[in-house]
Design a protein around this motif. Sequence first.
Motif, PDB file in Angstrom:
ATOM      1  N   SER A  27       0.844  -1.158  -0.081  1.00 25.40           N
ATOM      2  CA  SER A  27       0.070   0.017  -0.174  1.00 25.40           C
ATOM      3  C   SER A  27       0.903   1.343  -0.169  1.00 25.40           C
ATOM      4  O   SER A  27       0.442   2.290  -0.436  1.00 25.40           O
ATOM      5  N   ALA A  28       2.072   1.073   0.699  1.00 26.30           N
ATOM      6  CA  ALA A  28       2.921   2.432   0.581  1.00 26.30           C
ATOM      7  C   ALA A  28       3.253   2.588  -0.850  1.00 26.30           C
ATOM      8  O   ALA A  28       3.782   3.782  -1.273  1.00 26.30           O
ATOM      9  N   SER A  29       3.517   1.554  -1.688  1.00 26.29           N
ATOM     10  CA  SER A  29       3.948   1.893  -2.925  1.00 26.29           C
ATOM     11  C   SER A  29       2.749   2.019  -3.882  1.00 26.29           C
ATOM     12  O   SER A  29       3.120   3.123  -4.810  1.00 26.29           O
ATOM     13  N   PHE A  30       1.695   1.631  -3.842  1.00 26.88           N
ATOM     14  CA  PHE A  30       0.631   1.758  -5.001  1.00 26.88           C
ATOM     15  C   PHE A  30      -0.388   3.151  -4.071  1.00 26.88           C
ATOM     16  O   PHE A  30      -0.870   3.914  -5.060  1.00 26.88           O
ATOM     17  N   VAL A  31      -0.854   3.055  -2.957  1.00 26.53           N
ATOM     18  CA  VAL A  31      -1.734   3.888  -2.350  1.00 26.53           C
ATOM     19  C   VAL A  31      -1.302   4.219  -1.128  1.00 26.53           C
ATOM     20  O   VAL A  31      -1.517   3.600   0.095  1.00 26.53           O
ATOM     21  N   PRO A  32      -0.620   5.382  -1.107  1.00 22.95           N
ATOM     22  CA  PRO A  32      -0.060   6.005   0.026  1.00 22.95           C
ATOM     23  C   PRO A  32      -0.849   6.506   0.995  1.00 22.95           C
ATOM     24  O   PRO A  32      -0.583   6.597   2.117  1.00 22.95           O
ATOM     25  N   TRP A  33      -2.216   6.672   0.668  1.00 24.54           N
ATOM     26  CA  TRP A  33      -3.059   7.509   1.628  1.00 24.54           C
ATOM     27  C   TRP A  33      -3.706   6.250   2.560  1.00 24.54           C
ATOM     28  O   TRP A  33      -4.419   6.305   3.338  1.00 24.54           O
ATOM     29  N   PHE A  34      -3.625   4.854   2.149  1.00 26.92           N
ATOM     30  CA  PHE A  34      -4.382   3.674   2.565  1.00 26.92           C
ATOM     31  C   PHE A  34      -3.748   3.537   4.097  1.00 26.92           C
ATOM     32  O   PHE A  34      -2.415   3.316   4.202  1.00 26.92           O
ATOM     33  N   ALA A  35      -4.448   3.378   5.060  1.00 31.23           N
ATOM     34  CA  ALA A  35      -4.217   3.293   6.536  1.00 31.23           C
ATOM     35  C   ALA A  35      -4.615   1.931   6.844  1.00 31.23           C
ATOM     36  O   ALA A  35      -5.748   1.487   6.601  1.00 31.23           O
ATOM     37  N   LEU A  36      -3.842   1.249   7.420  1.00 27.92           N
ATOM     38  CA  LEU A  36      -4.160  -0.162   7.918  1.00 27.92           C
ATOM     39  C   LEU A  36      -3.922  -0.267   9.512  1.00 27.92           C
ATOM     40  O   LEU A  36      -3.387   0.704   9.914  1.00 27.92           O
ATOM     41  N   ALA A  37      -4.433  -1.091  10.082  1.00 27.43           N
ATOM     42  CA  ALA A  37      -4.527  -1.414  11.503  1.00 27.43           C
ATOM     43  C   ALA A  37      -3.014  -1.727  11.836  1.00 27.43           C
ATOM     44  O   ALA A  37      -2.088  -2.104  10.963  1.00 27.43           O
ATOM     45  N   ASP A  38      -2.629  -1.420  13.254  1.00 21.85           N
ATOM     46  CA  ASP A  38      -1.260  -1.722  13.491  1.00 21.85           C
ATOM     47  C   ASP A  38      -1.020  -3.262  13.602  1.00 21.85           C
ATOM     48  O   ASP A  38      -1.896  -3.931  13.424  1.00 21.85           O
ATOM     49  N   VAL A  39       0.234  -3.723  13.997  1.00 17.85           N
ATOM     50  CA  VAL A  39       0.518  -4.977  13.790  1.00 17.85           C
ATOM     51  C   VAL A  39      -0.091  -5.961  14.778  1.00 17.85           C
ATOM     52  O   VAL A  39      -0.700  -7.073  14.783  1.00 17.85           O
ATOM     53  N   PRO A  40      -0.086  -5.524  16.076  1.00 22.07           N
ATOM     54  CA  PRO A  40      -1.200  -6.466  17.028  1.00 22.07           C
ATOM     55  C   PRO A  40      -2.591  -6.918  16.974  1.00 22.07           C
ATOM     56  O   PRO A  40      -2.986  -7.937  16.711  1.00 22.07           O
ATOM     57  N   ALA A  41      -3.267  -5.622  16.318  1.00 22.81           N
ATOM     58  CA  ALA A  41      -4.400  -6.046  15.884  1.00 22.81           C
ATOM     59  C   ALA A  41      -4.434  -7.070  14.475  1.00 22.81           C
ATOM     60  O   ALA A  41      -5.533  -7.996  14.633  1.00 22.81           O
ATOM     61  N   CYS A  42      -3.688  -7.131  13.602  1.00 25.14           N
ATOM     62  CA  CYS A  42      -3.493  -8.248  12.438  1.00 25.14           C
ATOM     63  C   CYS A  42      -3.289  -9.367  13.083  1.00 25.14           C
ATOM     64  O   CYS A  42      -4.048 -10.286  12.546  1.00 25.14           O
ATOM     65  N   ALA A  43      -2.085  -9.383  13.965  1.00 20.42           N
ATOM     66  CA  ALA A  43      -1.953 -10.520  14.561  1.00 20.42           C
ATOM     67  C   ALA A  43      -3.015 -11.272  15.307  1.00 20.42           C
ATOM     68  O   ALA A  43      -3.423 -12.609  15.150  1.00 20.42           O
ATOM     69  N   MET A  44      -3.833 -10.551  16.060  1.00 19.65           N
ATOM     70  CA  MET A  44      -5.011 -10.990  16.891  1.00 19.65           C
ATOM     71  C   MET A  44      -6.073 -11.651  15.990  1.00 19.65           C
ATOM     72  O   MET A  44      -6.626 -12.582  15.953  1.00 19.65           O
ATOM     73  N   ILE A  45      -6.367 -10.732  14.713  1.00 23.45           N
ATOM     74  CA  ILE A  45      -7.261 -10.991  14.085  1.00 23.45           C
ATOM     75  C   ILE A  45      -6.838 -12.280  13.083  1.00 23.45           C
ATOM     76  O   ILE A  45      -7.525 -13.433  12.725  1.00 23.45           O
ATOM     77  N   GLY A  46      -5.584 -12.531  12.736  1.00 23.20           N
ATOM     78  CA  GLY A  46      -4.928 -13.794  12.002  1.00 23.20           C
ATOM     79  C   GLY A  46      -5.013 -14.858  13.127  1.00 23.20           C
ATOM     80  O   GLY A  46      -5.634 -16.120  12.655  1.00 23.20           O
ATOM     81  N   ALA A  47      -4.948 -14.620  14.361  1.00 24.53           N
ATOM     82  CA  ALA A  47      -5.052 -15.965  15.377  1.00 24.53           C
ATOM     83  C   ALA A  47      -6.465 -16.247  15.560  1.00 24.53           C
ATOM     84  O   ALA A  47      -6.756 -17.544  15.584  1.00 24.53           O
ATOM     85  N   ALA A  48      -7.536 -15.325  15.194  1.00 21.18           N
ATOM     86  CA  ALA A  48      -8.844 -15.944  15.705  1.00 21.18           C
ATOM     87  C   ALA A  48      -9.457 -16.714  14.225  1.00 21.18           C
ATOM     88  O   ALA A  48     -10.136 -17.495  14.420  1.00 21.18           O
ATOM     89  N   SER A  49      -8.662 -16.183  13.100  1.00 20.65           N
ATOM     90  CA  SER A  49      -9.198 -16.958  11.884  1.00 20.65           C
ATOM     91  C   SER A  49      -8.640 -18.295  11.946  1.00 20.65           C
ATOM     92  O   SER A  49      -9.350 -19.306  11.553  1.00 20.65           O
ATOM     93  N   VAL A  50      -7.385 -18.570  12.204  1.00 20.03           N
ATOM     94  CA  VAL A  50      -6.971 -19.896  12.414  1.00 20.03           C
ATOM     95  C   VAL A  50      -7.415 -20.761  13.457  1.00 20.03           C
ATOM     96  O   VAL A  50      -7.976 -21.979  13.377  1.00 20.03           O
ATOM     97  N   LEU A  51      -7.831 -20.040  14.647  1.00 23.67           N
ATOM     98  CA  LEU A  51      -8.561 -20.803  15.826  1.00 23.67           C
ATOM     99  C   LEU A  51      -9.781 -21.171  15.124  1.00 23.67           C
ATOM    100  O   LEU A  51     -10.404 -22.296  15.563  1.00 23.67           O
ATOM    101  N   ALA A  52     -10.590 -20.320  14.534  1.00 21.16           N
ATOM    102  CA  ALA A  52     -11.854 -20.665  14.020  1.00 21.16           C
ATOM    103  C   ALA A  52     -11.967 -21.776  13.169  1.00 21.16           C
ATOM    104  O   ALA A  52     -12.779 -22.585  12.945  1.00 21.16           O
ATOM    105  N   ALA A  53     -10.850 -21.743  12.183  1.00 21.01           N
ATOM    106  CA  ALA A  53     -10.837 -22.732  10.968  1.00 21.01           C
ATOM    107  C   ALA A  53     -10.476 -24.013  11.549  1.00 21.01           C
ATOM    108  O   ALA A  53     -10.930 -25.232  11.383  1.00 21.01           O
ATOM    109  N   LEU A  54      -9.562 -24.264  12.780  1.00 21.87           N
ATOM    110  CA  LEU A  54      -9.217 -25.333  13.139  1.00 21.87           C
ATOM    111  C   LEU A  54     -10.366 -26.090  14.141  1.00 21.87           C
ATOM    112  O   LEU A  54     -10.580 -27.103  13.938  1.00 21.87           O
ATOM    113  N   PHE A  55     -10.989 -25.275  15.026  1.00 20.00           N
ATOM    114  CA  PHE A  55     -11.993 -25.878  15.873  1.00 20.00           C
ATOM    115  C   PHE A  55     -13.401 -25.584  15.493  1.00 20.00           C
ATOM    116  O   PHE A  55     -14.228 -26.137  16.086  1.00 20.00           O
ATOM    117  N   ARG A  56     -13.626 -24.938  14.249  1.00 20.15           N
ATOM    118  CA  ARG A  56     -14.941 -24.613  13.454  1.00 20.15           C
ATOM    119  C   ARG A  56     -15.873 -24.088  14.694  1.00 20.15           C
ATOM    120  O   ARG A  56     -17.194 -24.411  14.687  1.00 20.15           O
TER     121      ARG A  56
END
Length: 113
Positions: A27-56
Amino acid sequence: VGGTFAPCLFLGSMTGALFHNAATFLSASFVPWFALADVPACAMIGAASVLAALFRAPLTASLLLFEMTRDYNVILPLMVSAGFGSVVGDVLDSKAKQATKRRRQALQKAPEW
């Protein structure tokens, strides 16, 4: 800590952090105005996705990770990603069951020498 709980949280959080870093770089290369959440938020969202996929259990994964952090800003993306992870897990599981069924049928039809 063993079993499946801690490794799936680790794998999900590392995947979320990797996604954050890749999305920030692109996004810094192509869309400089795009703002993304910080790393801990993305890490938490990824952990929830994998946990939900594994345990349904998408609601359990969302609430469990929300209770760990008490961050109201990520509850909606957390629930969406957990639901998506659960659906992807169901689809992959059904495809694996179909492939196993086809293999068994092929073994039954194989000629015996």
